[in-house]
Design an enzyme around this catalytic site. Sequence first.
Site, PDB file in Angstrom:
ATOM      1  N   GLY A 223       0.777  -1.232   0.000  1.00  0.00           N
ATOM      2  CA  GLY A 223       0.000   0.000   0.000  1.00  0.00           C
ATOM      3  C   GLY A 223       0.808   1.281   0.000  1.00  0.00           C
ATOM      4  N   GLU A 257       4.568  -6.197   2.246  1.00  0.00           N
ATOM      5  CA  GLU A 257       4.537  -6.724   0.867  1.00  0.00           C
ATOM      6  C   GLU A 257       4.109  -5.648  -0.124  1.00  0.00           C
ATOM      7  OE1 GLU A 257       2.007 -10.145   1.474  1.00  0.00           O
ATOM      8  OE2 GLU A 257       0.201  -8.905   1.420  1.00  0.00           O
ATOM      9  N   CYS A 335     -10.247   2.102 -31.196  1.00  0.00           N
ATOM     10  CA  CYS A 335     -11.415   2.783 -31.725  1.00  0.00           C
ATOM     11  C   CYS A 335     -12.448   2.985 -30.627  1.00  0.00           C
ATOM     12  CB  CYS A 335     -11.993   1.983 -32.887  1.00  0.00           C
ATOM     13  SG  CYS A 335     -10.801   1.854 -34.216  1.00  0.00           S
TER      14      CYS A 335
HETATM   15  C1  LIG Z   1      -2.078  -5.876  -4.284  1.00  0.00           C
HETATM   16  C2  LIG Z   1      -1.646  -6.387  -2.993  1.00  0.00           C
HETATM   17  C3  LIG Z   1      -0.453  -5.951  -2.422  1.00  0.00           C
HETATM   18  C4  LIG Z   1       0.389  -4.865  -3.027  1.00  0.00           C
HETATM   19  O1  LIG Z   1      -0.256  -3.655  -2.920  1.00  0.00           O
HETATM   20  P1  LIG Z   1       0.475  -2.309  -3.387  1.00  0.00           P
HETATM   21  O2  LIG Z   1      -0.574  -1.277  -3.210  1.00  0.00           O
HETATM   22  O3  LIG Z   1       0.890  -2.500  -4.794  1.00  0.00           O
HETATM   23  O4  LIG Z   1       1.636  -2.113  -2.489  1.00  0.00           O
HETATM   24  C5  LIG Z   1      -0.047  -6.528  -1.243  1.00  0.00           C
HETATM   25  N1  LIG Z   1      -0.792  -7.484  -0.643  1.00  0.00           N
HETATM   26  C6  LIG Z   1      -1.957  -7.920  -1.160  1.00  0.00           C
HETATM   27  C7  LIG Z   1      -2.716  -8.958  -0.454  1.00  0.00           C
HETATM   28  C8  LIG Z   1      -2.421  -7.376  -2.343  1.00  0.00           C
HETATM   29  O5  LIG Z   1      -3.590  -7.799  -2.836  1.00  0.00           O
END
Ligand SMILES: *Cc1c(COP(=O)(O)O)cnc(C)c1O
Length: 384
Positions: A223, A257, A335
Site C-alpha cells: 500500500g 509486501e 477505436c
Molecule cells: C495488491 C496487494 C499488495 C500490493 O499492494 P500495493 O498497493 O501495490 O503495495 C499486497 N498485498 C496484497 C494482499 C495485495 O492484494
Amino acid sequence: MIPPKVTGALAALPRPVCAYVYDREVLRRTAAEVRAALPAGALLLYAVKANGHPQVVAALAEVVDGLEVASGGELALATQAGAATIAFGGPAKTDTELAAAVSTGTLVHAESLLELRRLAAVAGGRPVRVALRVNRPGAGLSGSHAMTGVPTPFGIEEAALGEAVALVRGLPALRLVGFHLHAVSNNLDAAAHAAYVADALDWALATARRLGVDLSYVNVGGGFGVDYTGNARFDLAALRAGLAGIALPEGVTLAFEPGRYLAAPAGWYAAEVLDLKRTHGRWFAVLRGGTHHFRLPAAWGYSHPATVLARDAWPYPFERPEVRDAVVDVTGELCTPRDVLARDLPVDRLRVGDVLVFGNTGGYGWDISHHDFLRHPYPSIAVI
Ligand SMILES: *Cc1c(COP(=O)(O)O)cnc(C)c1O
C-alpha cells in the site's frame, strides 16, 4: 527528465516506437531504500501482481526476502525466480493452486473457513503454514483501494476468527503462524502508514493472546503510494521514524509486501506520435499505443504526465505536422473515445514521429491492461 539509459534503449527499437523499458538498477535501489526504512529483521516481500515480468520478478527476488503471489501463475513465476519465501493470498484459490502451494512449501494467507478446509483436504497430512487474512473493522487508511474496514471479498471477519482458529486446531496439517492484514493501496501518508502498522501489530498481539495463537508472523500488507500527477512522495524517512518505536516481541516477524512502490518508478512506457489533429477546437496526439498497454489513467480517471522525446528523422517527402505551445489530448490507437492517456498535456513543440514517454509506469501498467483489445501488436519490452 528521461534517463539517458532509457533514451538509449528506445533508440535501438524499430519505428514506430512502442515499448516498456524496465530498469533493474532502479528496482534494486528502490528495494534497498524500502528495506532501510523498515525495522531490523522485518520481512520484505514483493507483491508480484504489480509487475509480473519474469526479469522484473527475478531482479527483485534477488534483493527482497521473498515474493507475495495471488494466483497459481504468479506462484509458478515466484518458484522459477528462486524466491526464498513465498506467501500466497487471494480470495479464490483453486484446489490445484492450493496443491501447488503445499508442494512448494508456500505460506498460505487463508481468506475463508472453507478455504482452510479445502487446504487441509488438499494437503492430505503434508504440513503447511497458514496465516489468517483478516478484514478488521475500522482499520482503514486513506488510499485508492480500501481492502478492510468495509465490505469486501477479502479475508475473514474479526467476529469469525475464534471459529477459524478452532477449525485450524482440528486440522493437523495446518500450522497457524499469524495474521495477514493488508489494508489499502496507494496510501501517500507514510506517517499514517506507520501508525497503521503499529496498530495492526498491537491488534495481532492482543488477538493472538485472546485466541491462544502461537504468533510468529504479522503481515501488514503493501500500500505504499506513488503520486502520479504531483510531487508528493511516500516519505520513507517518515515511515522509518514512525516505525522506530515499535516493540516487536521475540520470535515475531513483521512482514511487508509492497508492489506499486517497488515497481512503478522502474518503468517507462513510450509511444510514438502517429498523427496530430484538431477537431472541435482540441488538439489530439494519436499514439502507436494506448490504454490497452497502459490502462491505469483510464481506470483511475487521471491524466498521466508525459515527456516529449524529440525524434528528428522524418522519412516522407511531405510536410511534417507539428503543434507549438499548445495543450494536447494524448490518445491511443483504439477505436473508442476512452482510449485517453492524458488530457491537456502542455507541449512546447510536438511533431508526428516524436515519442511520448510516460514515467512511473512499472507497476500496474502493462499487467492490468487489456492487451488483446483490437489486436494491435504488443509493445516491445526492454529490461535494462
Ligand atoms: C495488491 C496487494 C499488495 C500490493 O499492494 P500495493 O498497493 O501495490 O503495495 C499486497 N498485498 C496484497 C494482499 C495485495 O492484494
